[in-house]
Write an enzyme that holds these catalytic residues in place. Structure first.
Site, PDB file in Angstrom:
ATOM      1  N   THR A 237      31.423 -59.395 -83.798  1.00  0.00           N
ATOM      2  CA  THR A 237      30.883 -59.983 -82.573  1.00  0.00           C
ATOM      3  C   THR A 237      29.829 -61.012 -82.959  1.00  0.00           C
ATOM      4  O   THR A 237      28.983 -60.751 -83.815  1.00  0.00           O
ATOM      5  CB  THR A 237      30.266 -58.879 -81.685  1.00  0.00           C
ATOM      6  OG1 THR A 237      31.317 -57.964 -81.372  1.00  0.00           O
ATOM      7  CG2 THR A 237      29.673 -59.447 -80.405  1.00  0.00           C
ATOM      8  N   CYS A 327      11.388 -65.135-109.204  1.00  0.00           N
ATOM      9  CA  CYS A 327      10.531 -65.236-108.022  1.00  0.00           C
ATOM     10  C   CYS A 327       9.580 -64.071-107.810  1.00  0.00           C
ATOM     11  O   CYS A 327       8.874 -64.050-106.826  1.00  0.00           O
ATOM     12  CB  CYS A 327      11.376 -65.460-106.770  1.00  0.00           C
ATOM     13  SG  CYS A 327      13.103 -65.247-107.008  1.00  0.00           S
TER      14      CYS A 327
END
Ligand code: PLP
Length: 391
Positions: A237, A327
């Site tokens: 959906t 990171c």
């Protein structure tokens, strides 16, 4: 303390106009776009409008856009979706050695399944040389995937030339344009590319929504099976509010791109010029001009291993930037695979600062950054010399 956000390659703040476009989808317009009644049709209109807005940014047709949940998913969909059409022994893929992990990890996964993958080298300035692609092509090359702009050093890749070489060979061309979309023009009526990945949160849109452009007539195998949404290519959906947000973000980026790019280039070039004047050991990483408008990647000779400390010191001063190496603080000091791919030795590849500007940054913020940075680099310098002296 003033807070300054200079990390737009990581993510961007939502544009208030995007929030406004999304709000009705969290209120009265709540339907499932597959439902045939009024509630469903209202939601479907929002999805159609978002698709039209995204397509327009690339001069594409709306039915060439498939919504996904992220840039990562779009990259996986293109690579695995093409590879799945072939037996592993009949499929060779080419990418570069400094792609985002969304590409590199997907390629490693395909290699584990038996597919052949070649990784093109990059020049010291962070550019993929089209000649290296010519050398790497094989009769069974089915797909070439090269990013439009690198996420760490900001360099722009010659995707028009790379795509032409690929098409002349009869293979498909994908570009991970997650960092480039909305910042530079990417028009599929002028570029012979088959797939393009994007992600809304890099262009002042919401997180958790991306898209894959798939040229009309090009086939891929779906990764997600189910109710047949997105023309059966990506069942689930639809995330209607996020699609409306991505659509609005794309529309704004398209309308404001050229003025915004000139403004960011001016701020970027001012930072580059003043840093090189005020900080003698600073150097720019990546090509001087072939780079994203607001993207700066800096190294500090002799202090590469200190990049994480510099990032934390800037954070203390309220300025958010990121290190160009791994990171997280847990990986501080490890060589960056991006810089290693560019031929940096392991010492120089240990760290860099990535400063990435965006829509809401101002001249005054750049002034503050340029006032603060030299002092912090100087302090690091003395700490580094002291530790050398003790050792
Ligand atoms: N590709 C590139 C070049 C990126 O910079 C990023 C995110 O940093 C991605 C893919 C992944 O996008 P997302 O965060 O939407 O999964």
């Amino acid at each position: 303390m003033e807070q300054i956000y200079f990390d737009h390659s990581a993510t961007t703040p939502l544009d208030p106009r995007v929030v406004e476009a999304m709000l009705p989808l969290y209120g009265d317009n709540f339907g499932n776009p597959s439902s045939l009644h009024w509630a469903g049709q209202n939601a479907k209109q929002a999805v159609d409008e978002g698709r039209r807005q995204v397509a327009e940014l690339f001069h594409a047709q709306p039915d060439e856009i498939v919504f996904t949940a992220s840039g990562t998913e779009s990259d996986n969909m293109a690579l695995v979706g093409v590879a799945s059409l072939y037996l592993p022994q009949d499929c060779h893929i080419i990418t570069s050695s400094f792609e985002h992990p969304a590409i590199l990890e997907t390629c490693k996964y395909l290699e584990r399944l038996g597919y052949a993958v070649s990784y093109l080298p990059v020049t010291p300035e962070g550019i993929v040389d089209p000649e290296s692609l010519v050398q790497a092509l094989r009769p069974k090359t089915r797909l070439v995937s090269i990013m439009a702009a690198n996420n760490v050093v900001g360099t722009l890749q010659p995707i028009a030339e790379l795509a032409q070489i690929t098409k002349a060979h009869g293979a498909l061309f994908h570009t991970d344009a997650v960092q480039a979309v909305g910042k530079i023009p990417l028009h599929v009526d002028a570029l012979p590319i088959d797939f393009l990945s994007l992600s809304a949160h890099k262009l002042h849109g919401p997180k958790g929504i991306g898209a894959l452009y798939i040229r009309q007539g090009v086939k891929i195998e779906p990764l997600v099976h189910g109710g047949g949404q997105e023309r059966g290519i990506r069942s689930a959906t639809e995330n209607v509010a996020a699609i409306a947000g991505l659509g609005k973000a794309a529309e704004i980026a398209g309308a404001e791109m050229s003025a915004e790019a000139s403004r960011l280039v001016q701020l970027r070039d001012r930072i580059i010029a003043e840093v090189s004047e005020k900080i003698p050991n600073a150097y720019l990483i990546g090509h001087r001009y072939k780079r994203l408008p607001g993207h700066i990647c800096l190294g500090f000779a002799g202090q590469e291993g200190e990049a994480i400390h510099l990032m934390l010191a800037l954070n203390e001063a309220g300025i958010a930037i990121s290190t160009g190496s791994a990171c997280s603080a847990h990986h501080a000091g490890q060589p960056s695979y991006i810089l290693t791919a560019m031929g940096f030795d392991p010492i120089r590849a240990r760290g860099s600062l990535r400063i990435t500007l965006g829509r809401f940054n101002t001249d005054a913020e750049v002034d503050t950054f340029l006032d603060v940075l030299p002092g912090l680099v100087g302090e690091l310098h003395s700490v580094t010399s002291r530790s050398f002296a003790v050792a």
